[in-house]
Design a protein around this motif. Structure first.
Motif, mmCIF file in Angstrom:
data_model
loop_
_atom_site.group_PDB
_atom_site.id
_atom_site.type_symbol
_atom_site.label_atom_id
_atom_site.label_comp_id
_atom_site.label_asym_id
_atom_site.label_seq_id
_atom_site.Cartn_x
_atom_site.Cartn_y
_atom_site.Cartn_z
ATOM 1 N N THR A 66 85.517 -4.841 84.063
ATOM 2 C CA THR A 66 85.238 -4.209 85.343
ATOM 3 C C THR A 66 86.465 -3.399 85.745
ATOM 4 O OG1 THR A 66 86.150 -6.031 86.634
ATOM 5 C CG2 THR A 66 83.804 -6.186 86.047
ATOM 6 N N GLU A 67 86.299 -2.549 86.724
ATOM 7 C CA GLU A 67 87.446 -1.773 87.218
ATOM 8 C C GLU A 67 88.568 -2.716 87.670
ATOM 9 O OE1 GLU A 67 88.403 1.365 90.795
ATOM 10 O OE2 GLU A 67 86.400 1.385 89.918
ATOM 11 N N GLU A 68 88.186 -3.790 88.337
ATOM 12 C CA GLU A 68 89.168 -4.767 88.831
ATOM 13 C C GLU A 68 89.862 -5.490 87.675
ATOM 14 O OE1 GLU A 68 91.394 -7.110 91.583
ATOM 15 O OE2 GLU A 68 90.374 -5.195 91.708
ATOM 16 N N SER A 69 89.117 -5.896 86.641
ATOM 17 C CA SER A 69 89.742 -6.621 85.532
ATOM 18 C C SER A 69 90.691 -5.715 84.754
ATOM 19 C CB SER A 69 88.687 -7.235 84.604
ATOM 20 O OG SER A 69 88.022 -6.264 83.837
ATOM 21 N N VAL A 70 90.327 -4.438 84.605
ATOM 22 C CA VAL A 70 91.207 -3.491 83.915
ATOM 23 C C VAL A 70 92.466 -3.260 84.737
ATOM 24 C CG1 VAL A 70 91.429 -1.097 83.135
ATOM 25 C CG2 VAL A 70 89.356 -2.395 82.620
ATOM 26 N N ARG A 71 92.315 -3.118 86.052
ATOM 27 C CA ARG A 71 93.479 -2.917 86.920
ATOM 28 C C ARG A 71 94.426 -4.104 86.816
ATOM 29 N NH1 ARG A 71 95.588 -4.553 91.279
ATOM 30 N NH2 ARG A 71 93.880 -5.873 91.895
ATOM 31 N N LYS A 72 93.888 -5.318 86.914
ATOM 32 C CA LYS A 72 94.729 -6.517 86.828
ATOM 33 C C LYS A 72 95.374 -6.655 85.454
ATOM 34 C CE LYS A 72 92.616 -9.520 90.282
ATOM 35 N NZ LYS A 72 91.865 -10.759 90.491
ATOM 36 N N GLY A 73 94.677 -6.243 84.409
ATOM 37 C CA GLY A 73 95.208 -6.334 83.055
ATOM 38 C C GLY A 73 96.395 -5.425 82.804
ATOM 39 N N GLY A 74 96.567 -4.405 83.621
ATOM 40 C CA GLY A 74 97.679 -3.466 83.474
ATOM 41 C C GLY A 74 98.832 -3.724 84.420
ATOM 42 N N VAL A 75 98.835 -4.870 85.093
ATOM 43 C CA VAL A 75 99.915 -5.220 86.031
ATOM 44 C C VAL A 75 100.819 -6.255 85.369
ATOM 45 C CG1 VAL A 75 100.424 -6.287 88.257
ATOM 46 C CG2 VAL A 75 98.514 -4.703 88.053
ATOM 47 N N TYR A 76 102.119 -6.000 85.421
ATOM 48 C CA TYR A 76 103.109 -6.875 84.805
ATOM 49 C C TYR A 76 104.199 -7.203 85.829
ATOM 50 C CZ TYR A 76 100.886 -5.063 80.616
ATOM 51 O OH TYR A 76 99.967 -4.694 79.672
ATOM 52 N N PRO A 77 104.170 -8.412 86.408
ATOM 53 C CA PRO A 77 105.205 -8.763 87.388
ATOM 54 C C PRO A 77 106.614 -8.712 86.789
ATOM 55 C CG PRO A 77 103.390 -10.316 87.501
ATOM 56 C CD PRO A 77 103.154 -9.458 86.292
ATOM 57 N N ARG A 78 106.735 -9.051 85.503
ATOM 58 C CA ARG A 78 108.059 -9.033 84.864
ATOM 59 C C ARG A 78 107.900 -8.786 83.364
ATOM 60 N NH1 ARG A 78 111.705 -13.660 86.531
ATOM 61 N NH2 ARG A 78 112.180 -12.160 88.147
ATOM 62 N N ILE A 79 108.729 -7.880 82.846
ATOM 63 C CA ILE A 79 108.839 -7.628 81.412
ATOM 64 C C ILE A 79 110.307 -7.792 81.060
ATOM 65 C CG2 ILE A 79 108.597 -5.923 79.558
ATOM 66 C CD1 ILE A 79 106.395 -4.583 81.256
ATOM 67 N N VAL A 80 110.590 -8.511 79.985
ATOM 68 C CA VAL A 80 111.973 -8.675 79.548
ATOM 69 C C VAL A 80 112.138 -8.038 78.172
ATOM 70 C CG1 VAL A 80 112.492 -10.715 80.934
ATOM 71 C CG2 VAL A 80 111.475 -10.994 78.687
ATOM 72 N N GLY A 81 113.383 -7.709 77.852
ATOM 73 C CA GLY A 81 113.639 -7.087 76.566
ATOM 74 C C GLY A 81 115.102 -7.155 76.214
ATOM 75 N N GLU A 82 115.374 -6.720 74.992
ATOM 76 C CA GLU A 82 116.762 -6.662 74.546
ATOM 77 C C GLU A 82 116.938 -5.548 73.543
ATOM 78 O OE1 GLU A 82 117.576 -10.551 73.053
ATOM 79 O OE2 GLU A 82 116.561 -10.203 71.159
ATOM 80 N N SER A 83 118.156 -5.031 73.548
ATOM 81 C CA SER A 83 118.570 -4.007 72.605
ATOM 82 C C SER A 83 120.008 -4.312 72.244
ATOM 83 C CB SER A 83 118.456 -2.625 73.235
ATOM 84 O OG SER A 83 118.943 -1.631 72.351
ATOM 85 N N GLY A 84 120.231 -4.695 71.000
ATOM 86 C CA GLY A 84 121.576 -5.100 70.604
ATOM 87 C C GLY A 84 121.997 -6.323 71.399
ATOM 88 N N MET A 85 123.126 -6.249 72.054
ATOM 89 C CA MET A 85 123.641 -7.366 72.852
ATOM 90 C C MET A 85 123.350 -7.184 74.342
ATOM 91 S SD MET A 85 124.772 -9.402 70.631
ATOM 92 C CE MET A 85 125.809 -10.578 71.470
ATOM 93 N N GLN A 86 122.464 -6.259 74.700
ATOM 94 C CA GLN A 86 122.130 -5.976 76.095
ATOM 95 C C GLN A 86 120.723 -6.464 76.390
ATOM 96 O OE1 GLN A 86 124.336 -4.080 78.343
ATOM 97 N NE2 GLN A 86 122.992 -5.106 79.755
#
Length: 119
Positions: free
Chosen positions: A62-82
Motif C-alpha cells: 500500500t502507499e502507507e507500507s511503501v512510505r514506512k518501508g523507506g523510513v530509517y530512524p538510524r543508519i550506521v556505517g564505517e569507512s576505514g577507521m571512521q
C-alpha cells in the motif's frame, strides 16, 4: 562546508550482519547516502498474501507500507577507521539495476562521526 565523499559499508543497527556498500556525500546543502543494495528485504514493508495452502504466496504493498518501508530512524556505517551515524533518514529514490542490485538515495538530517582507534 567543503564537499566530502566517503566510500564505506552501511547497515541498520538492528541488522549489523547485513552490510551494504555505498557512498556518503556531505555538502552544505545536503547529506546523501547512495547504496548499492538494500538495507532491508523489500518484502519487509509488504503485507503477506496467503495462498490456498496458508503459505505466503506474495506481498501487497500500500502507499502507507511503501512510505514506512523507506523510513530509517538510524543508519550506521564505517569507512576505514571512521564511523558514521545518520539520523532521521528516508529513501528518495530506488532503482533496480541489472543483476538485482539496488541504488537507493537516502538523505539524512544529520550525521555523527565516530573514530575508531586501532590496537
Amino acid at each position: 562546508m567543503e564537499r566530502k565523499e566517503v566510500q564505506g559499508e552501511w547497515w541498520l543497527p538492528e541488522n549489523s550482519d547485513h552490510k551494504v556498500p555505498g557512498t556518503l556525500v556531505i555538502d552544505e546543502d545536503a547529506i546523501e547516502l547512495t547504496l548499492l543494495g538494500s538495507l532491508r528485504d523489500h518484502t519487509a514493508s509488504g503485507i503477506p498474501v496467503p495462498g490456498p495452502d496458508g503459505e505466503t504466496q506474495g506481498y501487497d504493498f500500500t502507499e502507507e507500507s511503501v512510505r514506512k518501508g523507506g523510513v530509517y530512524p538510524r543508519i550506521v556505517g564505517e569507512s576505514g577507521m571512521q564511523g558514521y551515524t545518520l539520523e532521521d533518514c528516508f529513501q528518495i529514490q530506488r532503482t533496480n539495476l541489472f543483476g538485482g542490485g539496488l541504488k537507493g538515495q537516502v538523505p539524512g538530517s544529520g550525521v555523527a562521526l565516530r573514530s575508531f582507534s586501532g590496537g
